[in-house]
Structures are given as C-alpha cells and as structure tokens.
Design a protein around this motif. Structure first.
Motif, mmCIF file in Angstrom:
data_model
loop_
_atom_site.group_PDB
_atom_site.id
_atom_site.type_symbol
_atom_site.label_atom_id
_atom_site.label_comp_id
_atom_site.label_asym_id
_atom_site.label_seq_id
_atom_site.Cartn_x
_atom_site.Cartn_y
_atom_site.Cartn_z
ATOM 1 N N ALA A 44 -4.465 5.971 -6.113
ATOM 2 C CA ALA A 44 -3.762 5.179 -5.271
ATOM 3 C C ALA A 44 -4.321 4.701 -4.052
ATOM 4 O O ALA A 44 -4.258 3.353 -4.075
ATOM 5 N N MET A 63 -3.676 10.782 -5.735
ATOM 6 C CA MET A 63 -3.831 10.157 -4.421
ATOM 7 C C MET A 63 -5.059 9.393 -4.131
ATOM 8 O O MET A 63 -5.103 8.244 -3.611
ATOM 9 N N ARG A 107 0.789 -1.307 0.208
ATOM 10 C CA ARG A 107 -0.080 -0.125 0.131
ATOM 11 C C ARG A 107 0.907 1.237 -0.003
ATOM 12 O O ARG A 107 0.528 2.176 -0.765
ATOM 13 N N GLY A 154 3.058 6.704 -7.191
ATOM 14 C CA GLY A 154 2.237 7.760 -7.402
ATOM 15 C C GLY A 154 2.893 9.031 -7.415
ATOM 16 O O GLY A 154 2.767 9.889 -8.390
ATOM 17 N N LEU A 206 -1.813 3.091 -12.248
ATOM 18 C CA LEU A 206 -1.616 4.321 -11.509
ATOM 19 C C LEU A 206 -0.621 5.235 -12.135
ATOM 20 O O LEU A 206 -0.474 6.268 -12.002
ATOM 21 N N TYR A 239 -0.453 -1.223 -10.296
ATOM 22 C CA TYR A 239 0.698 -0.449 -10.275
ATOM 23 C C TYR A 239 0.987 0.403 -11.506
ATOM 24 O O TYR A 239 1.283 1.646 -11.669
ATOM 25 N N ALA A 265 -0.967 8.817 -13.122
ATOM 26 C CA ALA A 265 0.329 9.926 -12.313
ATOM 27 C C ALA A 265 1.058 10.596 -13.465
ATOM 28 O O ALA A 265 1.072 11.828 -13.431
ATOM 29 N N MET A 299 2.307 1.724 -3.262
ATOM 30 C CA MET A 299 1.372 2.539 -4.260
ATOM 31 C C MET A 299 1.430 3.642 -4.224
ATOM 32 O O MET A 299 1.438 4.850 -5.304
ATOM 33 N N PHE A 300 1.448 4.517 -3.102
ATOM 34 C CA PHE A 300 1.371 5.899 -2.743
ATOM 35 C C PHE A 300 2.862 6.769 -3.107
ATOM 36 O O PHE A 300 2.824 7.447 -4.080
ATOM 37 N N SER A 343 -5.146 0.520 -3.921
ATOM 38 C CA SER A 343 -4.551 0.084 -3.004
ATOM 39 C C SER A 343 -5.545 -0.841 -2.086
ATOM 40 O O SER A 343 -4.843 -1.490 -0.910
#
Length: 342
Positions: free
Chosen positions: A125, A122, A31, A38, A77, A74, A81, A34-35, A129
């Motif tokens: 993400a 975000m 998780r 991004g 994203l 992923y 992004a 993921m952020f 996630s």
C-alpha cells in the motif's frame, strides 16, 4: 460452504454494503484510501471467501470513478491483500485448509502468519501510494435500516469463526463441526425471527447462491491430482526439494503457483509426501497462498479483478510485478522467521 452461505445471506440483504457505506468518510485522501482498502480486503478475506472479498472491495473502488492508472493500483492492492488475508485462517484460503486437514500445521501456528502477511500488505500500500496526493469524494447512497435479524446473523457468523479457532486450539474440536453447528444456528435463529414476516424466500435457499462452480472446480482438480499420483507424475514435484533447501524451494514454489494454480500445486506436494518441519510447512502455506498474486492469472481474485476492471490487463499488472515481488519476499521471510517460534 458454511462460510459462503453466511456471506450469501448478508450480501443479499445489503448488510455488507450498508456497513461499508457507514464506515467510509465523505472525503478521503487517495493515500489514506489505499491503506483503508488494503486493511478491509485483508480482514474481510480472512472470514469469507476470496471471491466475495474481491467483489466487494472492487465495488467500493469502482464507485469513485478513478482514472485508469490509479484504478489499476487499487485493484492490484486488493488482489494481493485478499490473497494475503486468507493464508492465516482456514476459512480464508483453500490451500491453507488443505494443508491444515493434512495435519501439517495447526490453527494456533497459522495465526503466526497474520503479522508478516499484514506487514507485506501495508508495504505494498505504501509503495503503490507513491505519487497519490489527491482527494476523493465518496458519494454515499441512502442508508438503509439494518434489520435486527441481519445483525443477529452477522453476530452468529463472527461467533462461529471465533469459536472455530478457539475450540480447535484449546480442545482440538474439528472446524467442520463448529462451522456446521454455526450454520445450523443461523437457520434456526433466522427462521424463528422471520416467522411473522411475509418473505418469499426460505433460509435454505441461500445455500443455492453459493458459487458451486468454484467448489466443483476444486473437486475436479483434486481428482486430477489423484490420477497424476497413480501414474507416478507427482514424484517430479519433489525433485526441487532434493536440489535445494526447503526454505528456498518453498519460495520458488510460491512464485510457480502464479503460473500453475496453487490448489493443484499444493495437492501435488501433499500427495508427494515431502518431509518438512512445521516451520517449513508454515512458510509453504504463505508461499502458495500469496505467490499467485505475482501474475494476474495466478489467483481467483486476479481473474475476477481483470473481468471487473477493463483497464487491468495482463501487461498493466505485470508492470507492478517488482513491487509485488518485494512485498511477497518480505512476507515470506517474515513468515519463515515467525514460524521459527513454533
């Protein structure tokens, strides 16, 4: 071209890979990654071209040997992004640059798009996630020593980007002049610092590593759009704006750019001389920059990701289209509201 030359140099020297290798922790949750991915893709695509930002971001994810379903998340994203990061800076997206050069928006106004674009990334993400609770081990390669020359070039690159924004906002200096000055400084400084080193490559050679196929594609598209204008075909693009208000038409244009490349679509609307307020032009900038993320074939980042990730097919990407539509809508609404402060 100037931005791509900077990135070509730093990438060939392994500078970017080295920085990423130093930043990434040895162990990280799925998780959190993921952020982190991004944020990295969003920031890096703002100062470099989308192609390079996509390739480097994917390289980090592919090195983790993830299972297919997680890898698709992923990659999705990264595509969103990368496209979102470029809309607020003229160095990050071609359509943003086109709208800026046509005098529809200013650099100071474009900076208002950073907030909504980042929030939408975000949000995506967070949605992607859901259900990711595992831990990942990041295998670090042997860290290479970062040369002082490479650090100096990176500083010149960042200084050029900051100077481009600052001088344009405060003194209306054309971004072209600032970036060419920065590129000239890069050549002069690098040649001076490497004068005593035995190198087989001149600094000017890095210009040859630019993706000229991409740049020539844009030239070809603009020539075709100019031809369409001469035969009167572009007038049909403005029909949508006679049926509905610009804020709704721009939203649909963004989604339409996923099927029709955003560059010719933007060029067509600019040639059609549609009258809109600056608030509407800013929201249109976001729509055409991010709308291509709705389909895997709607942006250069999507095409590259599909070629690098075998598991990422048209249908697999389409299954996540609801998440993408939600985030695009949130980002577009936020950009329209923020543009109201102009």
């Amino acid at each position: 071209m100037a931005a791509m030359t900077f990135v070509a140099y730093l990438n060939s020297k392994g500078f970017i890979e080295n920085i990423v290798n130093r930043i990434m922790p040895k162990r990280i949750s799925e998780r959190k990654l993921m952020f982190l991915v991004g944020v990295f893709a969003f920031i890096f695509s703002s100062i470099s071209d989308n192609v390079t930002a996509t390739l480097i971001s994917l390289a980090v994810v592919l090195s983790l040997k993830l299972e297919a379903k997680k890898l698709i998340r992923y990659a999705t994203l990264i595509i969103f992004a990368v496209n979102s990061g470029g809309v607020s800076l003229i160095t990050g997206d071609v359509t943003t640059l086109m709208i800026f050069l046509d005098g529809k928006v200013t650099i100071s106004n474009l900076l208002l798009l950073i907030g909504p674009a980042f929030v939408s990334v975000m949000l995506l993400a967070a949605l992607l996630s859901i259900g990711l609770n595992g831990q990942l081990d990041f295998t670090k390669t042997k860290q290479k020593r970062i040369e002082k020359t490479d650090i100096t070039i990176a500083v010149i690159f960042l200084s050029t980007v900051i100077a481009t924004l600052t001088l344009s906002v405060l003194y209306s200096v054309p971004p072209l002049l600032t970036f060419l000055f920065g590129l000239s400084m890069m050549f002069l400084v690098a040649q001076f610092l490497m004068r005593k080193k035995d190198i087989n490559k001149d600094m000017i050679d890095f210009i040859r590593e630019i993706e000229y196929d991409t740049l020539l594609f844009f030239v070809g598209v603009l020539l075709l759009v100019g031809a369409l204008k001469e035969v009167g075909m572009l007038s049909h693009f403005s029909d949508l704006y006679t049926i509905m208000a610009p804020e709704y038409a721009n939203y649909l244009m963004g989604i339409l750019s996923a099927g029709v490349d955003n560059v010719p679509l933007t060029a067509a609307l600019l040639k059609a001389d549609i009258v809109m307020t600056q608030q509407h032009w800013l929201s249109f900038t976001y729509a055409t920059g991010v709308g291509g993320s709705m389909l895997i074939i709607g942006s250069a980042a999507g095409i590259i990701a599909m070629s690098k990730v075998k598991e990422l097919t048209f249908m697999n990407y389409l299954r996540l289209s609801f998440y993408l539509l939600i985030c695009y809508t949130v980002g577009y609404t936020g950009s329209y509201l923020m543009a109201g402060f102009v």
